[in-house]
Design a protein around this motif. Structure first.
Motif, short mmCIF file in Angstrom:
data_model
loop_
_atom_site.label_atom_id
_atom_site.label_comp_id
_atom_site.label_asym_id
_atom_site.label_seq_id
_atom_site.Cartn_x
_atom_site.Cartn_y
_atom_site.Cartn_z
N GLY A 192 36.98 -19.87 -25.27
CA GLY A 192 36.27 -18.70 -25.74
C GLY A 192 37.01 -17.40 -25.51
O GLY A 192 38.15 -17.36 -25.01
N LYS A 193 36.36 -16.31 -25.89
CA LYS A 193 36.90 -14.96 -25.72
C LYS A 193 36.40 -14.43 -24.39
O LYS A 193 35.17 -14.30 -24.18
N VAL A 194 37.32 -14.12 -23.50
CA VAL A 194 36.97 -13.73 -22.14
C VAL A 194 37.78 -12.50 -21.73
O VAL A 194 38.99 -12.43 -21.98
N TRP A 300 38.02 -2.32 -28.50
CA TRP A 300 36.92 -2.07 -29.40
C TRP A 300 37.28 -2.44 -30.84
O TRP A 300 36.53 -3.15 -31.52
N ASP A 301 38.38 -1.92 -31.33
CA ASP A 301 38.67 -1.93 -32.77
C ASP A 301 39.54 -3.09 -33.24
O ASP A 301 39.42 -3.51 -34.40
N SER A 302 40.45 -3.58 -32.42
CA SER A 302 41.37 -4.64 -32.85
C SER A 302 40.91 -6.03 -32.41
O SER A 302 40.79 -6.94 -33.22
N TRP A 303 40.70 -6.18 -31.14
CA TRP A 303 40.32 -7.50 -30.62
C TRP A 303 38.81 -7.72 -30.71
O TRP A 303 38.35 -8.78 -31.10
N GLY A 304 38.05 -6.70 -30.35
CA GLY A 304 36.59 -6.77 -30.42
C GLY A 304 35.97 -7.39 -29.18
O GLY A 304 36.28 -8.54 -28.85
N VAL A 305 35.16 -6.61 -28.51
CA VAL A 305 34.44 -7.09 -27.32
C VAL A 305 32.95 -6.80 -27.54
O VAL A 305 32.39 -5.83 -27.00
N ARG A 307 28.75 -7.31 -27.54
CA ARG A 307 27.80 -7.66 -26.50
C ARG A 307 27.76 -9.18 -26.40
O ARG A 307 27.80 -9.91 -27.39
N GLY A 308 27.66 -9.65 -25.15
CA GLY A 308 27.65 -11.07 -24.90
C GLY A 308 29.01 -11.63 -24.55
O GLY A 308 29.14 -12.79 -24.13
N THR A 309 30.09 -10.83 -24.72
CA THR A 309 31.43 -11.31 -24.35
C THR A 309 31.49 -11.55 -22.84
O THR A 309 31.04 -10.73 -22.04
N THR A 310 32.07 -12.68 -22.48
CA THR A 310 32.16 -13.05 -21.07
C THR A 310 33.16 -12.16 -20.33
O THR A 310 34.26 -11.88 -20.84
N VAL A 311 32.77 -11.74 -19.13
CA VAL A 311 33.64 -10.95 -18.25
C VAL A 311 33.73 -11.69 -16.92
O VAL A 311 32.69 -11.93 -16.28
N VAL A 312 34.94 -12.05 -16.53
CA VAL A 312 35.17 -12.75 -15.27
C VAL A 312 35.95 -11.85 -14.34
O VAL A 312 37.07 -11.40 -14.68
#
Length: 314
Positions: A192-194, A300-305, A307-312
């Motif tokens: 996933g995206k983390v 914000w604009d290129s990769w995209g984070v 709401r709901g993106t996991t943060v470890v």
């Protein structure tokens, strides 16, 4: 009496050169006393033994015989000149050869060049090569322009942190070795995206399916106690696994009056990842994760984070 250098007197020549025992033209034994030129019989042995003086020129009056030429210098006479040369230095021939030998030696053995260091303010092809290598290894850099500015400084800090090097943003031998070896941080997530935050190395990683897409220099809570609105807080960033739950797409002022946060994304309480004009290579925040404003734009604009993106945080 005329003396010839290195020769005997006329009387000595007569005594040393005896006449033959018999002469077909004369039977008289010559007198041991040398007669003058007017008394010496023509063709006699004494006249033949003597050197003939040079004839004077017709226009010049008769003058005494010229002096014999000065004898050539003997080795004993040359010695003072040689000693003088030795006192002044090497002989003349050696002095002429020495500069040529010295010049050749300098040409063959040039001094080793000083090592080249790159730092803030440097520019040119070497900086461009540095930037291209940083981008190749995944360190965030918005532009490759050959100018070592603040954004390149952020990327070099991130590289040095990943390699466990001194965080001075100076590209010297060790940092060059890290570039050559392809040093990059390893993620802890695999799917996933983390957004990963490494507190020990002060890095933020954008990870996609276990692969690091970008690495950012970051600064987290410094652990100090601070006062805000009459209450005491500790500037710490909590560890754990979270998810983005709130975001502000503008320059947001802290509700605790701790300053402005550029485009923050909150993942727990009042702790967020946000842009800032000051991201030193050590913990310096009140608990949030600081990255550069350009880095926040990329998230914000290129990769995209969303709401709901996991943060470890680890």
């Amino acid at each position: 009496m005329l003396l010839l250098p290195g020769c005997a007197t006329l009387s000595e020549l007569t005594a040393a050169d005896p006449q033959p025992a018999s002469s077909p033209s004369a039977g008289v034994v010559p007198s041991p006393i040398d007669p003058g030129p007017s008394q010496r019989p023509p063709g006699s042995a004494q006249e033949a033994a003597l050197p003939t003086p040079p004839d004077p020129t017709p226009s010049a009056p008769t003058s005494p015989a010229p002096s014999a030429p000065a004898p050539s210098a003997t080795p004993e006479q040359e010695a003072p000149d040689a000693e003088q040369d030795e006192q002044q230095g090497t002989p003349k021939e050696e002095k002429k050869k020495e500069p040529a030998v010295e010049e050749t030696r300098e040409t063959e053995e040039p001094p080793a060049p000083e090592p080249q260091y790159l730092e803030v303010g440097s520019s040119g092809p070497a900086v461009r090569d540095l930037q291209e290598r940083l981008v190749e290894l995944g360190y965030f850099l918005p532009a490759v322009d050959g100018q070592f500015g603040p954004q390149t400084q952020q990327a070099v800090w991130a590289l040095q942190k990943a390699g466990g090097l001194s965080r001075d943003a100076v590209v010297g031998p060790r940092t060059r070795a890290a570039l050559a070896d392809g040093v990059r941080p390893a993620p802890v997530s695999s799917a996933g995206k983390v957004v990963e935050i490494d507190l020990d190395r002060q890095l933020l990683l954008a990870v996609q399916d276990g692969k690091v897409v970008r690495t950012f220099n970051a600064s987290s809570g410094n652990g100090e106690t601070f006062e805000a609105k009459g209450r005491s807080y500790r500037a710490r960033t909590p560890t754990g696994t979270y998810a983005v739950y709130m975001e502000r797409d503008y320059l947001h002022e802290s509700t605790l009056e701790l300053g402005a946060m550029y485009r923050p994304k909150y993942f727990t309480g009042g702790i967020a990842v946000h842009g800032s004009p000051s991201i030193p290579p050590w913990p310096a925040s009140h608990g949030c994760i600081r990255v550069s404003n350009s880095a926040m734009n990329w998230l914000w604009d290129s990769w995209g984070v969303p709401r709901g993106t996991t943060v470890v945080v680890h």
